[in-house]
Design an enzyme around this catalytic site. Structure first.
Site, PDB file in Angstrom:
ATOM      1  N   PRO A 192      -5.178  10.911   4.731  1.00  0.00           N
ATOM      2  CA  PRO A 192      -5.884  10.572   3.487  1.00  0.00           C
ATOM      3  C   PRO A 192      -7.297  10.049   3.745  1.00  0.00           C
ATOM      4  CG  PRO A 192      -3.899   9.189   3.840  1.00  0.00           C
ATOM      5  CD  PRO A 192      -4.269   9.826   5.145  1.00  0.00           C
ATOM      6  N   TYR A 243     -11.098   2.424  15.458  1.00  0.00           N
ATOM      7  CA  TYR A 243     -10.158   2.865  14.408  1.00  0.00           C
ATOM      8  C   TYR A 243     -10.105   4.395  14.380  1.00  0.00           C
ATOM      9  CZ  TYR A 243      -7.888   3.687   9.931  1.00  0.00           C
ATOM     10  OH  TYR A 243      -7.034   4.137   8.949  1.00  0.00           O
ATOM     11  N   THR A 251      -5.802   0.137  -1.303  1.00  0.00           N
ATOM     12  CA  THR A 251      -4.591  -0.621  -0.937  1.00  0.00           C
ATOM     13  C   THR A 251      -5.087  -1.964  -0.389  1.00  0.00           C
ATOM     14  OG1 THR A 251      -4.688   0.230   1.300  1.00  0.00           O
ATOM     15  CG2 THR A 251      -3.422   1.538  -0.283  1.00  0.00           C
ATOM     16  N   GLY A 259       0.769  -1.247   0.000  1.00  0.00           N
ATOM     17  CA  GLY A 259       0.000   0.000   0.000  1.00  0.00           C
ATOM     18  C   GLY A 259       0.800   1.297   0.000  1.00  0.00           C
TER      19      GLY A 259
HETATM   20  P1  NDP Z   1      -2.031  -1.830   3.713  1.00  0.00           P
HETATM   21  O1  NDP Z   1      -2.776  -2.899   4.429  1.00  0.00           O
HETATM   22  O2  NDP Z   1      -1.912  -1.911   2.246  1.00  0.00           O
HETATM   23  O3  NDP Z   1      -0.562  -1.682   4.348  1.00  0.00           O
HETATM   24  C1  NDP Z   1      -0.380  -1.667   5.729  1.00  0.00           C
HETATM   25  C2  NDP Z   1       1.096  -1.794   6.065  1.00  0.00           C
HETATM   26  O4  NDP Z   1       1.245  -1.740   7.486  1.00  0.00           O
HETATM   27  C3  NDP Z   1       1.692  -3.091   5.584  1.00  0.00           C
HETATM   28  O5  NDP Z   1       2.965  -2.862   5.045  1.00  0.00           O
HETATM   29  C4  NDP Z   1       1.800  -3.912   6.853  1.00  0.00           C
HETATM   30  O6  NDP Z   1       2.926  -4.775   6.781  1.00  0.00           O
HETATM   31  C5  NDP Z   1       2.043  -2.830   7.900  1.00  0.00           C
HETATM   32  N1  NDP Z   1       1.683  -3.283   9.232  1.00  0.00           N
HETATM   33  C6  NDP Z   1       0.441  -3.567   9.709  1.00  0.00           C
HETATM   34  N2  NDP Z   1       0.518  -4.035  10.953  1.00  0.00           N
HETATM   35  C7  NDP Z   1       1.843  -4.036  11.287  1.00  0.00           C
HETATM   36  C8  NDP Z   1       2.559  -4.427  12.437  1.00  0.00           C
HETATM   37  N3  NDP Z   1       1.936  -4.900  13.529  1.00  0.00           N
HETATM   38  N4  NDP Z   1       3.904  -4.316  12.432  1.00  0.00           N
HETATM   39  C9  NDP Z   1       4.543  -3.830  11.338  1.00  0.00           C
HETATM   40  N5  NDP Z   1       3.924  -3.456  10.224  1.00  0.00           N
HETATM   41  C10 NDP Z   1       2.586  -3.564  10.199  1.00  0.00           C
HETATM   42  O7  NDP Z   1      -2.765  -0.468   4.138  1.00  0.00           O
HETATM   43  P2  NDP Z   1      -2.472   1.075   3.755  1.00  0.00           P
HETATM   44  O8  NDP Z   1      -1.249   1.195   2.957  1.00  0.00           O
HETATM   45  O9  NDP Z   1      -3.713   1.638   3.248  1.00  0.00           O
HETATM   46  O10 NDP Z   1      -2.249   1.651   5.210  1.00  0.00           O
HETATM   47  C11 NDP Z   1      -1.110   2.417   5.579  1.00  0.00           C
HETATM   48  C12 NDP Z   1      -1.538   3.451   6.602  1.00  0.00           C
HETATM   49  O11 NDP Z   1      -2.432   4.372   5.990  1.00  0.00           O
HETATM   50  C13 NDP Z   1      -2.263   2.896   7.811  1.00  0.00           C
HETATM   51  O12 NDP Z   1      -1.799   3.571   8.962  1.00  0.00           O
HETATM   52  C14 NDP Z   1      -3.736   3.246   7.544  1.00  0.00           C
HETATM   53  O13 NDP Z   1      -4.470   3.368   8.718  1.00  0.00           O
HETATM   54  C15 NDP Z   1      -3.552   4.565   6.830  1.00  0.00           C
HETATM   55  N6  NDP Z   1      -4.677   5.001   6.015  1.00  0.00           N
HETATM   56  C16 NDP Z   1      -5.164   4.219   5.005  1.00  0.00           C
HETATM   57  C17 NDP Z   1      -6.211   4.665   4.229  1.00  0.00           C
HETATM   58  C18 NDP Z   1      -6.833   3.825   3.175  1.00  0.00           C
HETATM   59  O14 NDP Z   1      -7.996   4.098   2.782  1.00  0.00           O
HETATM   60  N7  NDP Z   1      -6.144   2.835   2.635  1.00  0.00           N
HETATM   61  C19 NDP Z   1      -6.774   6.008   4.414  1.00  0.00           C
HETATM   62  C20 NDP Z   1      -6.207   6.736   5.511  1.00  0.00           C
HETATM   63  C21 NDP Z   1      -5.172   6.263   6.243  1.00  0.00           C
HETATM   64  P3  NDP Z   1       2.964  -6.303   7.264  1.00  0.00           P
HETATM   65  O15 NDP Z   1       1.569  -6.850   7.168  1.00  0.00           O
HETATM   66  O16 NDP Z   1       3.939  -6.944   6.345  1.00  0.00           O
HETATM   67  O17 NDP Z   1       3.472  -6.207   8.659  1.00  0.00           O
HETATM   68  C1  8X3 Z   2      -8.956   4.802   6.178  1.00  0.00           C
HETATM   69  C2  8X3 Z   2     -10.034   5.627   5.577  1.00  0.00           C
HETATM   70  O1  8X3 Z   2     -12.412   6.447   5.822  1.00  0.00           O
HETATM   71  O2  8X3 Z   2     -12.075   4.039   5.799  1.00  0.00           O
HETATM   72  O3  8X3 Z   2      -8.310   5.471   7.203  1.00  0.00           O
HETATM   73  O4  8X3 Z   2     -11.491   5.327   7.711  1.00  0.00           O
HETATM   74  S1  8X3 Z   2     -11.565   5.321   6.274  1.00  0.00           S
END
Ligand code: NDP
Ligand code: 8X3
Length: 255
Positions: free
Chosen positions: A183, A153, A188, A13
Protein backbone atom coordinates in the site's frame (compact mmCIF):
# COMPACT_ATOMS: atom_id res chain seq x y z
CA UNK A 1 -15.47 -25.70 9.37
CA UNK A 2 -14.42 -22.04 9.65
CA UNK A 3 -11.05 -21.03 8.23
CA UNK A 4 -8.35 -19.56 10.48
CA UNK A 5 -6.35 -16.39 9.86
CA UNK A 6 -3.29 -15.46 11.95
CA UNK A 7 -2.76 -11.67 11.96
CA UNK A 8 0.37 -10.02 13.36
CA UNK A 9 -0.10 -6.42 14.53
CA UNK A 10 -3.87 -6.64 14.95
CA UNK A 11 -3.99 -4.07 17.75
CA UNK A 12 -4.18 -1.10 15.35
CA UNK A 13 -4.47 0.09 11.77
CA UNK A 14 -4.35 -2.34 8.87
CA UNK A 15 -4.10 -5.44 11.08
CA UNK A 16 -7.13 -4.43 13.12
CA UNK A 17 -9.07 -3.73 9.91
CA UNK A 18 -8.10 -7.19 8.62
CA UNK A 19 -9.44 -8.73 11.84
CA UNK A 20 -12.83 -7.07 11.28
CA UNK A 21 -12.90 -7.96 7.58
CA UNK A 22 -12.11 -11.65 8.10
CA UNK A 23 -14.61 -11.82 11.00
CA UNK A 24 -17.36 -10.43 8.76
CA UNK A 25 -16.50 -13.28 6.38
CA UNK A 26 -16.85 -15.81 9.25
CA UNK A 27 -13.20 -16.71 9.70
CA UNK A 28 -11.82 -17.57 13.13
CA UNK A 29 -9.00 -15.26 14.16
CA UNK A 30 -5.66 -15.38 15.94
CA UNK A 31 -4.84 -11.77 16.75
CA UNK A 32 -1.39 -10.71 17.92
CA UNK A 33 0.48 -7.59 19.00
CA UNK A 34 2.22 -6.25 22.10
CA UNK A 35 -0.73 -4.26 23.50
CA UNK A 36 -2.80 -7.00 25.12
CA UNK A 37 -5.57 -4.71 26.36
CA UNK A 38 -6.19 -3.51 22.81
CA UNK A 39 -6.42 -7.09 21.59
CA UNK A 40 -8.84 -7.95 24.38
CA UNK A 41 -11.07 -5.01 23.49
CA UNK A 42 -10.92 -5.92 19.80
CA UNK A 43 -11.89 -9.51 20.61
CA UNK A 44 -14.87 -8.37 22.72
CA UNK A 45 -16.00 -5.83 20.10
CA UNK A 46 -15.83 -8.34 17.25
CA UNK A 47 -17.53 -11.10 19.22
CA UNK A 48 -20.35 -8.72 20.17
CA UNK A 49 -21.20 -8.64 16.45
CA UNK A 50 -19.92 -11.85 14.89
CA UNK A 51 -20.03 -15.46 15.94
CA UNK A 52 -16.35 -16.33 15.47
CA UNK A 53 -13.67 -17.81 17.73
CA UNK A 54 -10.77 -15.50 18.55
CA UNK A 55 -7.44 -16.39 20.16
CA UNK A 56 -5.16 -13.66 21.50
CA UNK A 57 -1.38 -14.07 21.41
CA UNK A 58 0.34 -11.05 22.90
CA UNK A 59 4.07 -10.88 22.22
CA UNK A 60 6.80 -8.87 20.54
CA UNK A 61 7.69 -10.25 17.07
CA UNK A 62 11.33 -9.23 17.67
CA UNK A 63 11.62 -11.80 20.45
CA UNK A 64 12.35 -15.17 18.82
CA UNK A 65 11.70 -17.12 22.04
CA UNK A 66 8.31 -15.45 22.43
CA UNK A 67 7.42 -16.15 18.81
CA UNK A 68 8.36 -19.81 19.19
CA UNK A 69 6.59 -20.22 22.55
CA UNK A 70 3.36 -18.71 21.25
CA UNK A 71 3.25 -20.56 17.97
CA UNK A 72 4.24 -23.87 19.60
CA UNK A 73 1.45 -23.34 22.13
CA UNK A 74 -1.24 -23.47 19.43
CA UNK A 75 -3.37 -26.55 19.96
CA UNK A 76 -4.35 -28.93 17.18
CA UNK A 77 -7.39 -26.87 16.19
CA UNK A 78 -5.68 -23.45 16.19
CA UNK A 79 -2.61 -24.90 14.40
CA UNK A 80 -4.69 -25.34 11.26
CA UNK A 81 -3.85 -21.81 10.12
CA UNK A 82 -5.11 -21.18 6.59
CA UNK A 83 -3.71 -17.67 6.16
CA UNK A 84 -0.89 -15.77 7.88
CA UNK A 85 -0.97 -12.01 7.46
CA UNK A 86 2.49 -10.64 8.23
CA UNK A 87 1.44 -7.11 9.02
CA UNK A 88 3.27 -6.06 12.23
CA UNK A 89 5.68 -3.33 11.27
CA UNK A 90 6.67 0.26 11.63
CA UNK A 91 8.74 3.20 10.52
CA UNK A 92 10.72 5.02 13.20
CA UNK A 93 12.04 8.44 12.25
CA UNK A 94 12.37 10.05 8.86
CA UNK A 95 15.49 11.94 7.83
CA UNK A 96 18.75 11.90 5.95
CA UNK A 97 20.81 8.72 6.19
CA UNK A 98 23.79 10.59 7.62
CA UNK A 99 21.63 11.79 10.52
CA UNK A 100 19.91 8.47 11.21
CA UNK A 101 19.86 6.78 14.62
CA UNK A 102 21.02 3.19 15.05
CA UNK A 103 18.27 2.52 17.56
CA UNK A 104 15.54 3.56 15.08
CA UNK A 105 17.12 1.50 12.32
CA UNK A 106 17.46 -1.58 14.49
CA UNK A 107 13.82 -1.35 15.58
CA UNK A 108 12.72 -1.30 11.94
CA UNK A 109 15.02 -4.11 10.79
CA UNK A 110 14.19 -6.25 13.84
CA UNK A 111 10.43 -5.77 13.47
CA UNK A 112 9.79 -5.50 9.74
CA UNK A 113 12.28 -8.12 8.61
CA UNK A 114 13.46 -10.33 11.45
CA UNK A 115 10.04 -10.47 13.14
CA UNK A 116 8.36 -11.38 9.87
CA UNK A 117 10.99 -14.06 9.27
CA UNK A 118 10.55 -15.57 12.76
CA UNK A 119 6.75 -15.75 12.58
CA UNK A 120 6.82 -17.11 9.04
CA UNK A 121 9.40 -19.81 9.76
CA UNK A 122 7.49 -21.08 12.80
CA UNK A 123 4.09 -21.07 11.08
CA UNK A 124 5.40 -22.49 7.82
CA UNK A 125 6.38 -25.64 9.74
CA UNK A 126 2.73 -26.00 10.80
CA UNK A 127 1.49 -25.23 7.30
CA UNK A 128 3.73 -27.88 5.76
CA UNK A 129 2.51 -30.41 8.33
CA UNK A 130 -1.10 -29.43 7.51
CA UNK A 131 -0.47 -29.57 3.76
CA UNK A 132 -2.00 -26.13 3.26
CA UNK A 133 -1.34 -22.46 3.90
CA UNK A 134 -1.08 -18.98 2.51
CA UNK A 135 1.25 -16.20 3.61
CA UNK A 136 0.29 -12.60 2.84
CA UNK A 137 3.07 -10.13 3.53
CA UNK A 138 2.34 -6.43 3.98
CA UNK A 139 5.15 -4.59 2.20
CA UNK A 140 4.72 -0.99 0.98
CA UNK A 141 5.13 1.54 -1.78
CA UNK A 142 8.40 2.08 0.13
CA UNK A 143 9.38 -1.43 -1.00
CA UNK A 144 8.90 -0.47 -4.64
CA UNK A 145 10.64 2.91 -4.64
CA UNK A 146 12.99 4.64 -2.22
CA UNK A 147 12.32 8.21 -1.16
CA UNK A 148 14.33 10.88 0.59
CA UNK A 149 14.49 10.32 4.34
CA UNK A 150 13.00 6.83 4.06
CA UNK A 151 16.35 4.99 3.76
CA UNK A 152 16.24 2.07 6.23
CA UNK A 153 12.43 1.81 6.26
CA UNK A 154 12.53 1.56 2.44
CA UNK A 155 15.28 -1.05 2.71
CA UNK A 156 13.18 -3.20 5.07
CA UNK A 157 10.18 -3.03 2.76
CA UNK A 158 12.27 -3.79 -0.34
CA UNK A 159 13.49 -6.73 1.75
CA UNK A 160 9.93 -7.87 2.49
CA UNK A 161 9.12 -7.91 -1.23
CA UNK A 162 12.34 -9.75 -2.08
CA UNK A 163 11.68 -12.29 0.65
CA UNK A 164 8.09 -12.79 -0.51
CA UNK A 165 9.32 -13.76 -3.98
CA UNK A 166 11.94 -16.07 -2.50
CA UNK A 167 9.40 -17.71 -0.17
CA UNK A 168 7.03 -18.17 -3.09
CA UNK A 169 9.71 -20.09 -4.99
CA UNK A 170 10.82 -22.19 -2.02
CA UNK A 171 7.28 -23.04 -0.89
CA UNK A 172 5.95 -23.77 -4.37
CA UNK A 173 6.25 -27.55 -4.06
CA UNK A 174 4.70 -27.50 -0.60
CA UNK A 175 1.48 -26.08 -2.01
CA UNK A 176 1.77 -22.98 0.16
CA UNK A 177 0.81 -19.71 -1.45
CA UNK A 178 2.72 -16.47 -0.88
CA UNK A 179 1.39 -13.03 -1.78
CA UNK A 180 2.28 -9.42 -1.11
CA UNK A 181 0.20 -6.31 -0.52
CA UNK A 182 2.02 -3.03 -1.08
CA UNK A 183 0.00 0.00 0.00
CA UNK A 184 0.78 3.68 -0.31
CA UNK A 185 -0.20 6.23 2.34
CA UNK A 186 -2.77 4.79 4.74
CA UNK A 187 -4.13 6.80 7.65
CA UNK A 188 -3.43 4.57 10.67
CA UNK A 189 -1.15 5.02 13.70
CA UNK A 190 1.80 4.57 11.32
CA UNK A 191 2.81 8.26 11.15
CA UNK A 192 2.31 8.85 14.86
CA UNK A 193 4.76 6.00 15.49
CA UNK A 194 7.13 7.23 12.78
CA UNK A 195 7.22 10.74 14.29
CA UNK A 196 7.49 9.37 17.84
CA UNK A 197 4.16 10.71 19.10
CA UNK A 198 4.34 14.13 17.38
CA UNK A 199 0.68 14.35 16.30
CA UNK A 200 1.07 17.63 14.40
CA UNK A 201 3.81 16.19 12.23
CA UNK A 202 1.88 12.94 11.80
CA UNK A 203 -1.30 14.74 10.73
CA UNK A 204 0.67 16.66 8.05
CA UNK A 205 1.31 13.38 6.24
CA UNK A 206 -2.34 13.10 5.28
CA UNK A 207 -3.14 16.79 4.77
CA UNK A 208 -4.95 17.94 1.64
CA UNK A 209 -5.79 14.55 0.16
CA UNK A 210 -7.77 11.44 0.96
CA UNK A 211 -5.42 8.66 2.05
CA UNK A 212 -6.18 4.95 2.13
CA UNK A 213 -7.79 3.56 5.26
CA UNK A 214 -6.94 0.33 7.01
CA UNK A 215 -10.22 -1.01 5.63
CA UNK A 216 -9.15 -0.28 2.04
CA UNK A 217 -6.03 -2.37 2.55
CA UNK A 218 -7.96 -5.12 4.35
CA UNK A 219 -10.25 -5.44 1.30
CA UNK A 220 -7.20 -6.23 -0.87
CA UNK A 221 -5.86 -8.69 1.68
CA UNK A 222 -9.21 -10.46 1.82
CA UNK A 223 -9.49 -10.51 -1.98
CA UNK A 224 -6.17 -12.36 -2.11
CA UNK A 225 -7.18 -14.76 0.67
CA UNK A 226 -10.51 -15.61 -0.93
CA UNK A 227 -9.26 -16.76 -4.33
CA UNK A 228 -9.68 -20.42 -5.31
CA UNK A 229 -6.81 -22.76 -4.38
CA UNK A 230 -5.37 -22.77 -7.93
CA UNK A 231 -5.09 -18.95 -8.08
CA UNK A 232 -2.25 -17.04 -6.40
CA UNK A 233 -2.40 -13.27 -6.52
CA UNK A 234 1.29 -12.40 -6.47
CA UNK A 235 0.99 -8.77 -5.43
CA UNK A 236 -1.48 -5.96 -5.02
CA UNK A 237 -0.02 -2.46 -5.19
CA UNK A 238 -2.65 0.06 -4.08
CA UNK A 239 -2.35 3.81 -3.73
CA UNK A 240 -4.69 6.63 -2.80
CA UNK A 241 -6.08 8.14 -6.00
CA UNK A 242 -4.27 11.37 -5.11
CA UNK A 243 -0.86 9.67 -4.76
CA UNK A 244 1.29 8.86 -7.81
CA UNK A 245 4.63 8.21 -6.05
CA UNK A 246 5.93 8.53 -2.50
CA UNK A 247 6.52 12.23 -3.04
CA UNK A 248 4.08 13.20 -5.80
CA UNK A 249 0.76 13.71 -4.06
CA UNK A 250 -2.07 16.01 -5.12
CA UNK A 251 -2.74 17.89 -1.89
CA UNK A 252 -5.14 20.39 -3.45
CA UNK A 253 -8.19 19.02 -1.66
CA UNK A 254 -9.51 21.50 0.90
CA UNK A 255 -9.45 20.01 4.40
P1 NDP B 1 -0.09 0.93 12.96
O1 NDP B 1 0.96 1.63 13.73
O2 NDP B 1 -1.47 1.45 12.99
O3 NDP B 1 -0.12 -0.63 13.37
C1 NDP B 1 1.07 -1.35 13.50
C2 NDP B 1 0.80 -2.69 14.16
O4 NDP B 1 2.03 -3.41 14.23
C3 NDP B 1 0.25 -2.55 15.55
O5 NDP B 1 -0.77 -3.49 15.76
C4 NDP B 1 1.45 -2.88 16.43
O6 NDP B 1 1.02 -3.50 17.63
C5 NDP B 1 2.20 -3.88 15.56
N1 NDP B 1 3.60 -3.97 15.92
C6 NDP B 1 4.56 -3.01 15.77
N2 NDP B 1 5.71 -3.42 16.30
C7 NDP B 1 5.48 -4.68 16.79
C8 NDP B 1 6.28 -5.62 17.47
N3 NDP B 1 7.58 -5.38 17.75
N4 NDP B 1 5.73 -6.79 17.85
C9 NDP B 1 4.43 -7.05 17.56
N5 NDP B 1 3.63 -6.20 16.93
C10 NDP B 1 4.15 -5.03 16.56
O7 NDP B 1 0.45 0.90 11.45
P2 NDP B 1 -0.17 0.28 10.09
O8 NDP B 1 -1.40 -0.47 10.37
O9 NDP B 1 -0.19 1.34 9.10
O10 NDP B 1 1.01 -0.70 9.71
C11 NDP B 1 0.81 -2.08 9.42
C12 NDP B 1 1.81 -2.49 8.35
O11 NDP B 1 1.52 -1.80 7.15
C13 NDP B 1 3.26 -2.18 8.68
O12 NDP B 1 4.06 -3.27 8.28
C14 NDP B 1 3.57 -0.95 7.82
O13 NDP B 1 4.92 -0.85 7.50
C15 NDP B 1 2.72 -1.26 6.61
N6 NDP B 1 2.38 -0.13 5.76
C16 NDP B 1 1.73 0.96 6.27
C17 NDP B 1 1.40 2.01 5.44
C18 NDP B 1 0.77 3.26 5.94
O14 NDP B 1 0.85 4.30 5.26
N7 NDP B 1 0.10 3.23 7.08
C19 NDP B 1 1.66 1.95 3.99
C20 NDP B 1 2.36 0.77 3.57
C21 NDP B 1 2.66 -0.24 4.42
P3 NDP B 1 1.60 -3.20 19.09
O15 NDP B 1 2.12 -1.80 19.10
O16 NDP B 1 0.43 -3.43 19.99
O17 NDP B 1 2.66 -4.24 19.26
C1 8X3 C 1 4.26 3.49 4.44
C2 8X3 C 1 4.06 4.36 3.25
O1 8X3 C 1 5.15 5.99 1.66
O2 8X3 C 1 5.23 6.54 4.02
O3 8X3 C 1 4.86 2.29 4.10
O4 8X3 C 1 6.61 4.82 3.13
S1 8X3 C 1 5.33 5.48 3.03
Amino acid sequence: MKKIVYITGASAGIGEACAWKFATESWNLIITGRRKERLEKLKADIQSQYSVDILIQSYDVRDLNAVQENINALDLTWSQVDVLINNAGLAVGKGAFQEGLYDDWERMIDTNLKGLIYVSKELVAKMIANGKGHIINIASLAGIESYGGGNVYCATKHGVRALSRAMRIDLLHQGIKVSTVSPGAADTEFSLVRYKGDKQQADKTYQGFEPLTGNDVAESVYFIASQPQHVNIEEIFLLPTAQATSTIIDRSEAN
